[in-house]
Design an enzyme around this catalytic site. Sequence first.
Site, PDB file in Angstrom:
ATOM      1  CB  THR A  83      -0.933   0.007   1.228  1.00 33.75           C
ATOM      2  OG1 THR A  83      -1.710  -1.185   1.221  1.00 33.75           O
ATOM      3  CG2 THR A  83      -1.868   1.212   1.176  1.00 33.75           C
TER       4      THR A  83
ATOM      5  CE  LYS B 119      -5.377  -2.077   1.510  1.00 39.08           C
ATOM      6  NZ  LYS B 119      -4.061  -2.717   1.531  1.00 39.08           N
TER       7      LYS B 119
ATOM      8  CE  LYS C 204       1.954   2.529   4.877  1.00 40.24           C
ATOM      9  NZ  LYS C 204       1.443   1.622   3.793  1.00 40.24           N
TER      10      LYS C 204
END
Length: 293
Positions: free
Chosen positions: A96, A171, A239
């Site tokens: 990711t 995502k 993050k």
Amino acid sequence: MAKVGWIGLGNMGNPMSQNLVKAGHDVVVWNRTKSKADEVLAAGATWADSPKEVAEKADFIFTMVADGPTLHAVAFGDNGYIAGLSAGKIAIDMSTVSVAESVKVNEAVEAAGCKLIRGPVTGSTVLAQSATLGILASGDKATYDKVLPLFESLGANQFYVGGADEARVLKLAINTMIATTMQMEAEAVVLCEKAGLDVGQVTEVIAGSAVGSGICKYKASTITEGTYPAAFSVKLMMKDLDLALDVAKQYGVPMLSTSLTRQQLAAAAATGREEKDFAVLTEVLEDASGYTR
């Protein structure tokens, strides 16, 4: 049988690489800490001494790492996997990361005469172990079709969503929903706890109710037990939300719930919970509400 390389053997990468071995593929692996490769090596994979060597030995090179800087570290440089590519090979990144970080890797992969498929996943470590993840993929469609049989060894649900970095955006969007769901559940659980209800029964009811989602079911025992071992840490979720909020700025989309949840995650990190599972948002709110189990 395909010649497959795998770089990154963390909580997700380890079981996923093992599933490719179980499917009969010739798998070569590398990880920064070699001891984390013990299980997949015992299962039949072979070791490479660098990401470059992985790419030299494999036709399909998977990366599954924690963040964009780590992806760049294993991709670039004299020992990075791009240095080991030869024309016609396929790289698949399942991390990711941001669109900008992805674009730089794609440019370098294509300059080597190869293709990059972006393939981030949805699902937990449990789904990684059972090869029932959801896989979001974007990139060249003909290349995706070549990779699909490998994806089918890793996940139960396959989604091709576009020709560039669309999978990255989707995502991140999904992860904003996962994070905000945990914040909403924290609020519901702590309200009920302070009203005298049993936390185990509350999480069970939530999981089985109209608002119960896969993440509510998966995190029910974690919240009930109140120990929060990291399946997905506060640090990593922060993050991902930072990346999502950057994309939101790019497209001019206000994301109020995501912003508030990001602040609660910051509170978790500031109180020593950065490496706990992000479901620790419940504990953060318990503290803020003056509630002790």
